[in-house]
Design an enzyme around this catalytic site. Structure first.
Site, PDB file in Angstrom:
ATOM      1  N   GLY A 189       4.681  -0.464  -4.156  1.00 31.80           N
ATOM      2  CA  GLY A 189       3.842   0.167  -3.427  1.00 31.80           C
ATOM      3  C   GLY A 189       2.545   1.072  -3.860  1.00 31.80           C
ATOM      4  O   GLY A 189       2.633   0.966  -5.134  1.00 31.80           O
ATOM      5  N   HIS A 190       2.167   1.794  -3.179  1.00 30.01           N
ATOM      6  CA  HIS A 190       1.066   3.079  -3.623  1.00 30.01           C
ATOM      7  C   HIS A 190       1.540   4.325  -3.852  1.00 30.01           C
ATOM      8  O   HIS A 190       1.017   5.396  -3.977  1.00 30.01           O
ATOM      9  CB  HIS A 190      -0.131   2.916  -2.823  1.00 30.01           C
ATOM     10  CG  HIS A 190      -1.050   1.490  -3.347  1.00 30.01           C
ATOM     11  ND1 HIS A 190      -2.252   1.173  -2.801  1.00 30.01           N
ATOM     12  CD2 HIS A 190      -0.702   0.480  -3.896  1.00 30.01           C
ATOM     13  CE1 HIS A 190      -2.519   0.014  -3.114  1.00 30.01           C
ATOM     14  NE2 HIS A 190      -1.620  -0.463  -3.779  1.00 30.01           N
ATOM     15  N   GLY A 191       2.898   4.400  -3.491  1.00 29.22           N
ATOM     16  CA  GLY A 191       3.482   5.742  -3.265  1.00 29.22           C
ATOM     17  C   GLY A 191       3.278   6.436  -2.086  1.00 29.22           C
ATOM     18  O   GLY A 191       3.145   5.779  -1.007  1.00 29.22           O
ATOM     19  N   ASP A 195       1.011  -1.075  -0.014  1.00 29.45           N
ATOM     20  CA  ASP A 195      -0.061  -0.147  -0.007  1.00 29.45           C
ATOM     21  C   ASP A 195       0.942   1.338   0.126  1.00 29.45           C
ATOM     22  O   ASP A 195       2.110   1.171  -0.450  1.00 29.45           O
ATOM     23  CB  ASP A 195      -0.847  -0.069   1.332  1.00 29.45           C
ATOM     24  CG  ASP A 195      -2.422   0.462   0.818  1.00 29.45           C
ATOM     25  OD1 ASP A 195      -2.159   1.953   0.753  1.00 29.45           O
ATOM     26  OD2 ASP A 195      -3.272  -0.120   0.760  1.00 29.45           O
TER      27      ASP A 195
END
EC number: 3.2.1.67
Length: 404
Positions: free
Chosen positions: A249-251, A227
């Site tokens: 991941g999601h940054g 995430d």
């Protein structure tokens, strides 16, 4: 015995007594509490909760600069809270060299409880290069938050709550059940040389989540997870994030915001000098549609960031509603966003739309500045930008070309 010899003997005795007194005083003021002395067993099977708590309570009751030692080995630990206050302690250093392993029995984690919590202490230091192993893979299939808005969250691995003057150095976290690290209602919190790791498909395994905290600094971290590498939630002021190596991941995200009533504002956040690779997003601000109350985000800077094969390198998303979890009609977000600066962000985008400014039609974004942006699409076509309800300014060089 001659008088001269007697004087020499008295002087030597005085010196020895003074030396002994100084040594005893130093030991009393700077004591070390080894968890093994309180019954800890590093066999990876025995529950060490009471042994660790015994060492913590002794350290917390001591005076001066105190050390709690966790030597090399594998220490199994059920959920535990290391709480203060520690009124006579100047600094309490948890020197962790070993691996601490979590229980996989979810029945042990009562509602709202996490795995390890440090709380209500001034001058906490967590160092030593040890590892927290959340053993989350057994629990990830029970995580319903991606598909249910009002879900029961799984336990965070390590939570810091109501702390002041905290330093975390060299910590390693792997495979949490939920977040790796949560920083809640802390002041003067510093974390550096952090290593965080979980599989790319592990749900809701945010690397570091910050909420209702002030004067937070995080730098020199390596984060690969399922995430957000770092998520900055509601109620934060004066946050500095730098030299982060993020991906997969999601940054790095501000948000999500606007999910709950009466959320606090976010002010003065800087994310700079970082690299983001092979992630779903790069730098992002996300707010929920249908937010129940008003709040604001202002004075945000993203600067000197290298993107490598990132799906959405620059994104403001005020229609955040994953898996259609919003209730009723999709009312525009009531979170206002203003004074946001994207500067010197370069690299490659995995999608053709490299810049998205999708703001709220109810409260359009104000004073969004993009300068020195060079993002090329890996597919070979020209990259593009999308803007909606955004009062934005673009300054050359600018790739993709500015949107209206």
């Amino acid at each position: 015995m001659r008088q001269g010899s007697m004087k020499v003997l008295i002087q030597l005795t005085s010196i020895l007594l003074c030396t002994f007194a100084v040594t005893a005083r130093r030991l009393a003021v700077n004591p070390t509490f080894d968890v093994r002395s309180y019954g800890a067993n590093a066999d990876g099977v025995t529950d060490n909760s009471q042994a660790f708590l015994g060492a913590w309570k002794a350290a917390c009751s001591s005076i001066g600069d105190v050390k709690l030692l966790i030597p090399p080995g594998n220490y199994f630990l059920n959920p535990v809270k290391f709480y203060g206050p520690c009124p006579n302690v100047s600094t309490l250093t948890v020197y962790q060299e070993g691996v601490i392993t979590a229980s996989t029995d979810l029945s042990l984690y009562q509602s709202g409880n996490d795995w390890i919590e440090f709380g209500y202490v001034e001058g906490l230091r967590l160092t030593g290069g040890g590892t927290f192993d959340g053993q989350g893979s057994v629990s990830w299939s029970y995580d319903q938050c991606p598909v249910e808005k009002h879900c029961n969250v799984l336990p965070t691995s390590v939570k810091f709550v109501h702390l002041n003057d905290t330093i975390v150095y060299g910590m390693r976290s792997i495979n949490p059940k939920f977040f790796h690290i949560a920083v809640l209602q802390c002041q003067n919190f510093k974390a550096m040389a952090i290593h965080i790791e979980a599989p790319e498909d592990s749900p809701n395994t945010d690397g570091i989540h910050i909420e209702r905290s002030s004067d937070v600094t995080i730098h020199d971290a390596i984060i690969s997870t399922g995430d957000d590498c770092i998520s900055i939630g509601q109620g934060n002021t004066n946050v500095l994030i730098s030299r982060i190596n993020c991906g997969p991941g999601h940054g790095i995200s501000i948000g999500s915001l606007g999910k709950y009533p009466n959320e606090e504002d976010v002010r003065n956040v800087v994310v700079k000098d970082s690299k983001i690779s092979n992630t779903m997003n790069g730098v992002r601000i996300k707010t929920w549609q249908n937010s129940p109350s008003s709040s604001s985000v202002a004075d945000i800077t993203f600067e000197n960031i290298l993107m490598s094969n990132v799906q959405n390198p620059i994104i403001i998303d005020q229609t955040y509603c994953p898996d259609k979890l919003c209730d009723g009609d999709l009312v525009p977000s009531r979170v206002s966003i203003s004074d946001v600066y994207f500067k010197a962000i370069n690299g490659t985008s995995a999608s053709q739309v490299a810049v998205t400014l999708n703001c709220s039609p109810g409260i359009p974004c104000q004073n969004i500045t993009l300068q020195d942006i060079l993002l090329t699409y890996v597919g070979g076509k020209p990259s593009s930008a999308f803007c909606a309800y955004a009062n934005a300014r673009f300054f050359a060089p600018m790739l993709p070309l500015p949107c209206n």
